[in-house]
Design a protein around this motif. Structure first.
Motif, PDB file in Angstrom:
ATOM      1  N   ILE A 125     -84.339  41.277  17.676  1.00 35.38           N
ATOM      2  CA  ILE A 125     -83.140  40.214  17.250  1.00 35.38           C
ATOM      3  C   ILE A 125     -83.156  39.563  18.609  1.00 35.38           C
ATOM      4  O   ILE A 125     -83.128  38.223  18.517  1.00 35.38           O
ATOM      5  N   LEU A 126     -83.388  40.134  20.007  1.00 38.93           N
ATOM      6  CA  LEU A 126     -83.661  39.181  21.033  1.00 38.93           C
ATOM      7  C   LEU A 126     -84.584  38.208  21.195  1.00 38.93           C
ATOM      8  O   LEU A 126     -84.388  37.009  21.294  1.00 38.93           O
ATOM      9  N   PHE A 127     -85.816  38.722  20.780  1.00 37.89           N
ATOM     10  CA  PHE A 127     -86.892  37.882  20.700  1.00 37.89           C
ATOM     11  C   PHE A 127     -86.898  36.689  19.766  1.00 37.89           C
ATOM     12  O   PHE A 127     -87.224  35.437  20.133  1.00 37.89           O
ATOM     13  N   GLY A 128     -86.101  37.034  18.653  1.00 40.94           N
ATOM     14  CA  GLY A 128     -86.088  35.935  17.559  1.00 40.94           C
ATOM     15  C   GLY A 128     -84.966  34.828  17.861  1.00 40.94           C
ATOM     16  O   GLY A 128     -85.044  33.860  17.404  1.00 40.94           O
ATOM     17  N   THR A 129     -83.867  35.483  18.464  1.00 39.04           N
ATOM     18  CA  THR A 129     -82.752  34.756  18.985  1.00 39.04           C
ATOM     19  C   THR A 129     -82.790  33.769  19.988  1.00 39.04           C
ATOM     20  O   THR A 129     -81.814  32.904  20.140  1.00 39.04           O
ATOM     21  N   ILE A 130     -83.468  34.445  21.209  1.00 39.26           N
ATOM     22  CA  ILE A 130     -83.546  33.540  22.211  1.00 39.26           C
ATOM     23  C   ILE A 130     -84.056  32.116  22.396  1.00 39.26           C
ATOM     24  O   ILE A 130     -83.347  31.166  23.158  1.00 39.26           O
ATOM     25  N   TRP A 131     -85.017  31.758  21.329  1.00 38.86           N
ATOM     26  CA  TRP A 131     -85.374  30.344  21.384  1.00 38.86           C
ATOM     27  C   TRP A 131     -84.471  29.087  21.256  1.00 38.86           C
ATOM     28  O   TRP A 131     -84.545  28.160  21.935  1.00 38.86           O
ATOM     29  N   PRO A 132     -83.533  29.370  20.130  1.00 41.92           N
ATOM     30  CA  PRO A 132     -82.938  28.217  19.800  1.00 41.92           C
ATOM     31  C   PRO A 132     -81.729  27.956  20.891  1.00 41.92           C
ATOM     32  O   PRO A 132     -81.327  26.868  21.328  1.00 41.92           O
ATOM     33  N   ILE A 133     -81.383  29.324  21.391  1.00 42.80           N
ATOM     34  CA  ILE A 133     -80.514  29.075  22.570  1.00 42.80           C
ATOM     35  C   ILE A 133     -81.030  28.303  23.862  1.00 42.80           C
ATOM     36  O   ILE A 133     -80.378  27.663  24.509  1.00 42.80           O
ATOM     37  N   LEU A 134     -82.049  28.755  24.098  1.00 43.41           N
ATOM     38  CA  LEU A 134     -82.821  28.422  25.351  1.00 43.41           C
ATOM     39  C   LEU A 134     -83.252  26.797  25.242  1.00 43.41           C
ATOM     40  O   LEU A 134     -82.954  25.992  25.903  1.00 43.41           O
ATOM     41  N   ALA A 186     -80.303  35.902  13.746  1.00 42.93           N
ATOM     42  CA  ALA A 186     -80.225  37.489  14.284  1.00 42.93           C
ATOM     43  C   ALA A 186     -79.551  38.517  12.922  1.00 42.93           C
ATOM     44  O   ALA A 186     -80.031  39.245  12.749  1.00 42.93           O
ATOM     45  N   ILE A 187     -78.830  37.698  11.988  1.00 44.56           N
ATOM     46  CA  ILE A 187     -78.622  38.505  10.828  1.00 44.56           C
ATOM     47  C   ILE A 187     -79.873  38.917  10.007  1.00 44.56           C
ATOM     48  O   ILE A 187     -80.115  40.080   9.612  1.00 44.56           O
ATOM     49  N   ILE A 188     -80.759  37.894   9.896  1.00 46.27           N
ATOM     50  CA  ILE A 188     -82.012  38.311   9.255  1.00 46.27           C
ATOM     51  C   ILE A 188     -83.042  39.153   9.819  1.00 46.27           C
ATOM     52  O   ILE A 188     -83.331  40.190   8.889  1.00 46.27           O
ATOM     53  N   LEU A 189     -83.145  39.095  11.240  1.00 45.61           N
ATOM     54  CA  LEU A 189     -83.954  40.075  11.885  1.00 45.61           C
ATOM     55  C   LEU A 189     -83.389  41.233  12.089  1.00 45.61           C
ATOM     56  O   LEU A 189     -83.932  42.291  11.870  1.00 45.61           O
ATOM     57  N   MET A 190     -81.953  41.525  11.788  1.00 42.40           N
ATOM     58  CA  MET A 190     -81.063  42.708  11.758  1.00 42.40           C
ATOM     59  C   MET A 190     -81.599  43.516  10.494  1.00 42.40           C
ATOM     60  O   MET A 190     -82.154  44.595  10.571  1.00 42.40           O
ATOM     61  N   VAL A 191     -81.716  42.660   9.498  1.00 41.68           N
ATOM     62  CA  VAL A 191     -81.993  43.422   8.146  1.00 41.68           C
ATOM     63  C   VAL A 191     -83.554  43.994   8.076  1.00 41.68           C
ATOM     64  O   VAL A 191     -83.809  44.710   7.663  1.00 41.68           O
ATOM     65  N   VAL A 192     -84.399  42.809   8.574  1.00 39.70           N
ATOM     66  CA  VAL A 192     -85.909  43.110   8.469  1.00 39.70           C
ATOM     67  C   VAL A 192     -86.223  44.155   9.612  1.00 39.70           C
ATOM     68  O   VAL A 192     -87.233  45.011   9.106  1.00 39.70           O
ATOM     69  N   SER A 193     -85.469  44.423  10.527  1.00 45.49           N
ATOM     70  CA  SER A 193     -85.997  45.172  11.497  1.00 45.49           C
ATOM     71  C   SER A 193     -85.687  46.713  10.958  1.00 45.49           C
ATOM     72  O   SER A 193     -85.971  47.792  11.447  1.00 45.49           O
ATOM     73  N   GLU A 194     -84.758  46.535  10.174  1.00 38.02           N
ATOM     74  CA  GLU A 194     -84.083  48.274   9.618  1.00 38.02           C
ATOM     75  C   GLU A 194     -84.882  48.242   8.099  1.00 38.02           C
ATOM     76  O   GLU A 194     -84.802  49.502   7.696  1.00 38.02           O
ATOM     77  N   GLY A 203     -80.364  47.173   6.394  1.00 35.05           N
ATOM     78  CA  GLY A 203     -81.639  47.157   5.611  1.00 35.05           C
ATOM     79  C   GLY A 203     -82.043  48.580   5.150  1.00 35.05           C
ATOM     80  O   GLY A 203     -82.861  48.455   4.127  1.00 35.05           O
ATOM     81  N   PHE A 204     -81.880  49.496   6.138  1.00 36.51           N
ATOM     82  CA  PHE A 204     -82.575  50.819   5.512  1.00 36.51           C
ATOM     83  C   PHE A 204     -81.917  51.277   3.994  1.00 36.51           C
ATOM     84  O   PHE A 204     -82.419  51.492   2.934  1.00 36.51           O
ATOM     85  N   ARG A 205     -80.654  51.236   3.916  1.00 35.42           N
ATOM     86  CA  ARG A 205     -79.652  51.418   2.789  1.00 35.42           C
ATOM     87  C   ARG A 205     -80.088  50.487   1.663  1.00 35.42           C
ATOM     88  O   ARG A 205     -80.126  51.013   0.295  1.00 35.42           O
TER      89      ARG A 205
END
Length: 252
Positions: A125-134, A186-194, A203-205
């Motif tokens: 999540i950190l890797f995917g979200t830092i770029w638009p903020i930076l 972050a919401i997308i990556l949260m699901v994908v990472s699970e 995501g697991f459920r």
């Protein structure tokens, strides 16, 4: 007028639900259950068997932690790079190269390095979200009015006082735009990472329900992700509106 616009939006949403109910009930496809069946499965899916405390809350915790770390790193680094054109020229190729790599493609790398643990999901999540903020912070720092900076120099306002009093407020609209975009990612990556190698989380459920042919429950988790995305975006929009109320012409 505001309440009328809100009523129209919800009326359109109600019409959409009724159309969805009518179409899915008429077709009878088991893979696309009607909203009424999804709603019936949602209660047990979200709150039964400890799902809320064991899956929903941990997922939200990992989402917020990864996003907050991205904000804490991306904003100060972006402001520093935005006020240093020479340094930005040196690092911009690396930034745009790293930004071009989708975080989803790095799932095997994160799993190999961090294992099947919550820190893997947070890192993704950190890797995917830092770029638009930076990048938005860099752009915001570059757009600061030079007159304000000259005034700071004249009054010898330097260091943290200049950052807090001039740079950060001037760049805040673009920083908030990056934060809102990063929250959606972050919401997308949260699901994908699970979806891979974990035993808890939304995501697991969702993938577990799909594997067990519990399609109403699967759709209930999809609806939950949509609801969470809407609520979190609305909450951040309210924070943005209050934080930028002083900004001339800001409407949110």
């Amino acid at each position: 007028m505001k309440w009328c616009a809100l009523a129209r939006r919800w009326l359109f949403f109600l019409v959409f639900l009724l159309a969805w109910q009518w179409i899915t009930s008429s077709v009878g496809n088991p893979y696309f259950p009607p909203p009424w069946r999804i709603l019936g499965a949602a209660g047990h899916a979200w709150f039964g068997d400890g799902a809320f405390t064991g899956d929903v809350l941990p997922s939200l915790g990992r989402l917020f932690l990864g996003w907050l770390i991205a904000v804490m790193i991306g904003v100060p680094v972006g402001l520093a790079l935005g006020r240093s054109p020479v340094l930005t020229d040196y690092v911009s190729p690396l930034l745009f190269f790293a930004r071009s790599v989708p975080a989803i493609l790095l799932v095997p790398v994160f799993l190999l390095v961090l294992g099947f643990e919550p820190r893997m999901e947070i890192a993704m999540i950190l890797f995917g979200t830092i770029w638009p903020i930076l990048l938005n912070s860099i752009d915001g720092a570059r757009s600061v009015d030079e007159v304000k900076l000259e005034t700071c120099r004249a009054f010898r306002i330097r260091g943290p006082r200049r950052v807090a009093g001039v740079l950060l407020p001037a760049a805040a609209p673009k920083i908030f735009a990056g934060m809102r975009l990063a929250l959606s990612i972050a919401i997308i990556l949260m699901v994908v990472s699970e979806l891979v190698g974990v035993t808890s989380g939304i995501g697991f459920r969702m993938i577990n329900a799909q594997g067990n042919f519990l399609f109403p429950e699967m759709w209930a988790w999809i609806v939950l992700v949509s609801v969470l995305g809407y609520l979190l975006n609305a909450l951040l929009a309210q924070v943005e509106r209050r934080a930028l109320a002083w900004h001339q012409g800001f409407t949110g």
